[in-house]
Design an enzyme around this catalytic site. Structure first.
Site, mmCIF file in Angstrom:
data_model
loop_
_atom_site.group_PDB
_atom_site.id
_atom_site.type_symbol
_atom_site.label_atom_id
_atom_site.label_comp_id
_atom_site.label_asym_id
_atom_site.label_seq_id
_atom_site.Cartn_x
_atom_site.Cartn_y
_atom_site.Cartn_z
ATOM 1 N N ASP A 28 -3.876 4.295 -1.857
ATOM 2 C CA ASP A 28 -4.148 3.534 -3.079
ATOM 3 C C ASP A 28 -3.525 4.250 -4.261
ATOM 4 O O ASP A 28 -3.464 5.482 -4.293
ATOM 5 C CB ASP A 28 -5.649 3.348 -3.314
ATOM 6 C CG ASP A 28 -5.932 2.153 -4.212
ATOM 7 O OD1 ASP A 28 -6.034 1.031 -3.686
ATOM 8 O OD2 ASP A 28 -6.021 2.339 -5.442
ATOM 9 N N CYS A 43 -6.833 -12.321 -2.966
ATOM 10 C CA CYS A 43 -8.033 -13.126 -3.222
ATOM 11 C C CYS A 43 -7.755 -14.062 -4.387
ATOM 12 O O CYS A 43 -8.608 -14.298 -5.239
ATOM 13 C CB CYS A 43 -9.256 -12.241 -3.482
ATOM 14 S SG CYS A 43 -9.009 -10.987 -4.743
ATOM 15 N N CYS A 78 -2.765 -0.914 -0.031
ATOM 16 C CA CYS A 78 -3.634 -0.979 -1.217
ATOM 17 C C CYS A 78 -5.067 -1.003 -0.706
ATOM 18 O O CYS A 78 -5.721 -2.046 -0.688
ATOM 19 C CB CYS A 78 -3.321 -2.218 -2.044
ATOM 20 S SG CYS A 78 -1.567 -2.417 -2.428
ATOM 21 N N ALA A 79 -5.566 0.161 -0.273
ATOM 22 C CA ALA A 79 -6.748 0.204 0.594
ATOM 23 C C ALA A 79 -8.084 0.163 -0.129
ATOM 24 O O ALA A 79 -9.066 -0.330 0.421
ATOM 25 C CB ALA A 79 -6.687 1.455 1.474
ATOM 26 N N ASP A 93 -2.764 -5.948 1.157
ATOM 27 C CA ASP A 93 -3.770 -6.710 0.409
ATOM 28 C C ASP A 93 -3.563 -6.351 -1.065
ATOM 29 O O ASP A 93 -4.210 -5.463 -1.600
ATOM 30 C CB ASP A 93 -5.174 -6.334 0.883
ATOM 31 C CG ASP A 93 -6.247 -7.206 0.262
ATOM 32 O OD1 ASP A 93 -6.169 -8.435 0.416
ATOM 33 O OD2 ASP A 93 -7.157 -6.654 -0.385
ATOM 34 N N GLY A 101 -12.056 -0.114 0.407
ATOM 35 C CA GLY A 101 -12.116 0.405 1.764
ATOM 36 C C GLY A 101 -12.790 -0.430 2.830
ATOM 37 O O GLY A 101 -12.855 -0.013 3.988
#
Length: 730
Positions: free
Chosen positions: A216, A323, A184-185, A270, A188
């Site tokens: 993504d 996060c 899940c880039a 991520d 970037g």
């Protein structure tokens, strides 16, 4: 409405509601209101979960998460001039920073807190400023700092990134030989770190044998990802657009020519999350936060990490991060995949890779609640049937004996008050053996590739490709699809390519540069841009372009630039120079003096390049040996060596770099940057003064015009007597 077209009922209903409903107030005219940083459900929920060990720490947590986030940036580490730039930052930039902050806050310079070097970031190349993004963007004393951050970010020399966001790529521990997947880039910033780690040993590898595949699910965000990663100009990057939770198996070619399923050495998950760890950066979350977000995301987070575990090589490393502070999105997801893996996956401690980072261990007990946190559940048996589709059994903590086996305490919970950062969750998993639910469908993939193999393009009598609507190689406009635009094809050079032979001869290319790795994005008689990718990336594209949507790969290396004075139509591209430079011969190189390089870079008018007679005698002598065309300018300093694309004209020499990289190089050379330093506040004042003067001039002209018209009207209007007199005959 056009005949035969169906009306969209949702759009019609929305249009009708807009027409019949009350008019929305124009909020742009209202003063901006600061977001209220409070949410009763948020505070009640996290106090219930006991994410802090004591009440005193809980108070510190609340104070910290309501405060603004400091600005952080890091110096990109694989460029030779990185240490020189770091030295400039620590001396010149921070001296200016102290002066500007003292002026901003009206305090003596000695009372200003200097920027903090993040102790856990490798080689001391990341800094935290005690300023918010808004401070830097809107404060006139800080305009030089703002300009520096913008220019150096665009040049790819630094990356502005939240401190805690830098942690997952560090603990993934990427080596230049690794096959890396970022699931899940976008946008970037972490992908850029992975690329840096891949290029960490330039003296050992001209081009790293590993690669980074950045994926993504959002087509638009993929282009944002390309923009971020392209600043690093790596030939070892492939960007794809696919749903990570159902990411397809990819084919790879083995040394014996056989095909097998590609497994990755390092995988970064991520995953999408509710984002409540970013409250300091995104205060709007305070007004929107509720538990439904975590419940809705738990399933997709689990499916992504499960798919990542399937694609991981035995002995490989996977980092799961969010996060979010919520155990439903963190520990609950991990316990589920670890239980399903039945010992094939193991959580490991990665604290030694980030020495000096303060964090709490993962939680082993947590509770679930209703959306408003007015009812709390400790087991699924307590959950009412109406909530069974929202709250699932796997979200509750495992029994104590099972929990002890999976070691959730090895996870890292980074809380805002521990080191003045955002909130983050990181866990490192190692794969010990193959998973029972893993599928390695090699035969199916090979058969699918054979069915969808692209036929050779048909050529007309002159050898040009025949355009057809049902083939992907003809020069055609991109068509909008459900999942974004159809990408242009990837056309690699063949064994006998006239353009390659001409390029090889002109630049004396080394035999180790594989021509099979040069590509264009369309089939045309004259190639415009030529890109270069590494051999592993080429194999990935060739084996899998039928299987997954590829957004971008390759770094621009040669550009068609026909000039009537040159015998060769291709110039070098600055973007690809850090790759192509290693394969270039000596025929098109000029070693240049500092003063000459500064003179060339200060020439901002491409129509008036410096004459070679203005340069040092040694440079003049070397230029006289070169024919017209592209060349490499080399400058050697005590600390670093610079390579810049140049153009040798008939009687001139110029540097072929863009504005931001020009400023970056001049900064490294210690040259005067005043002509490039723009104070947007002064410019705005000048513009406002000019506009006011223009408005005053227009008003004065209008007033004078009105007075003149009145005088003229009085002079030409006949008196009553004159009006009654008959006209005289001529």
């Amino acid at each position: 409405m056009a005949r035969g077209k169906k009306q969209n009922p949702f759009a019609a209903r929305k249009r009708q509601k807009r027409e019949n409903g009350p008019q929305r107030p124009d909020r742009r005219s209202e003063p901006y209101e600061e977001t209220k940083r409070d949410n009763i459900s948020f505070i009640k929920y996290y106090h219930l979960q006991k994410i802090c060990h004591t009440e005193e720490e809980w108070t510190q947590f609340l104070e910290s998460i309501r405060d603004n986030l400091p600005t952080t940036f890091r110096v990109t580490g694989f460029k030779g001039e990185a240490k020189a730039l770091l030295n400039i930052i620590e001396t010149q930039l921070f001296t200016e920073y102290v002066r500007a902050v003292a002026e901003l806050h009206q305090k003596p310079p000695e009372q200003v807190e200097r920027p903090l070097c993040l102790p856990w970031y490798p080689n001391g190349m990341a800094y935290q400023l005690q300023l918010t993004r808004k401070d830097i963007r809107r404060s006139e004393p800080l305009y030089r700092l703002h300009n520096f951050l913008i220019v150096e970010t665009t040049a790819g020399s630094i990356s502005r990134q939240e401190a805690v966001s830098m942690i997952p790529p560090i603990v993934l521990d990427v080596k230049p030989t690794d096959k890396v997947l970022d699931m899940c880039a976008a946008p970037g910033s972490k992908t850029a770190q992975l690329i840096e780690a891949l290029h960490a040993s330039p003296e050992e590898h001209k081009i790293p044998p590993g690669f980074v595949l950045a994926n993504d699910v959002d087509n638009n965000r993929c282009y944002m990802l390309v923009h971020q990663a392209k600043r690093l100009n790596s030939p070892c990057l492939l960007v794809t657009n696919h749903d990570s939770s159902i990411f397809p198996n990819l084919l790879q070619s083995n040394e014996d020519g056989a095909k097998s399923v590609l497994k990755f050495d390092k995988i970064l998950c991520d995953v999408p999350c509710s984002g409540d760890g970013t409250l300091r950066k995104n205060p709007d979350i305070w007004t929107k936060w509720n538990l439904a977000q975590a419940y809705n995301l738990h399933g997709i987070q689990y499916r992504i990490v499960r798919r990542g575990a399937e694609m991981l090589e035995v002995g490989g490393r996977l980092v799961y991060s969010t996060c979010s502070l919520n155990p439903i999105e963190n520990e609950a997801v991990l316990q589920r995949i670890l239980k399903d893996a039945d010992g094939a996956l193991e959580l490991v401690d990665a604290g030694h890779l980030v020495p000096g980072l303060k964090y709490n261990p993962g939680m082993t007990d947590w509770k679930l609640a209703t959306k408003e946190v007015d009812t709390v559940y400790t087991s699924f048996d307590e959950v009412p049937e109406t909530l069974h589709t929202i709250i699932r059994p796997a979200m509750f903590p495992l029994p104590a004996e099972d929990m002890a086996k999976i070691n959730l305490n090895k996870c890292m919970r980074i809380l805002p008050h521990l080191q003045d950062t955002g909130g983050f969750f990181v866990a490192v998993i190692v794969k010990r053996r193959q998973l029972s639910f893993e599928k390695n469908d090699v035969q199916d993939l090979v058969e699918k590739a054979a069915k969808t193999a692209v036929e050779e393009p048909q050529l007309d009598e002159s050898g040009k490709p025949i355009e057809a609507k049902n083939v992907p190689w003809g020069p055609q406009r991109k068509r909008k699809r459900l999942h974004g635009y159809k990408e242009d094809p990837y056309v690699f050079f063949g064994e006998e390519d006239a353009d390659y032979n001409a390029i090889k001869e002109f630049y004396q290319l080394d035999e180790s540069l594989s021509k099979r790795c040069l590509l264009t994005r369309c089939v045309t008689e004259k190639k415009k841009n030529i890109y270069y990718c590494s051999e592993p990336i080429r194999k990935l594209v060739v084996n899998n372009e039928h299987n997954i949507k590829i957004i971008n790969t390759g770094v621009k290396t040669f550009v068609r630039c026909e000039n009537r004075h040159t015998v060769h139509p291709y110039r070098l591209a600055q973007e690809g120079l850090q790759t192509s430079n290693a394969f270039m011969g000596s025929s098109r190189r000029i070693e240049i003096h500092r003063d000459d390089l500064v003179r060339l870079l200060n020439c901002t008018d491409p129509t008036k390049p410096p004459s070679t007679h203005e340069l040092k005698q040694a440079t003049q002598d070397r230029c006289s040996e070169l024919g017209v065309g592209s060349c490499i300018l080399k400058y050697v300093d005590e600390q670093f060596t610079l390579f810049v694309v140049g153009w040798r004209g008939t009687s001139s020499l110029r540097a072929y770099v863009d504005r931001d990289e020009t400023i970056h190089i001049l900064r490294l050379l210690g040259a005067d940057l005043s002509k490039f330093e723009v104070n947007k506040y002064e410019e705005a004042k000048k513009a406002a003064a000019a506009a006011a003067a223009a408005a005053a001039g227009a008003a004065s002209a209008a007033e004078n015009g009105a007075n003149g018209a009145e005088i003229e009207a009085k002079a030409t209007t006949p008196t009553a007597m004159e009006a009654d007199e008959p006209a005289t005959e001529s």
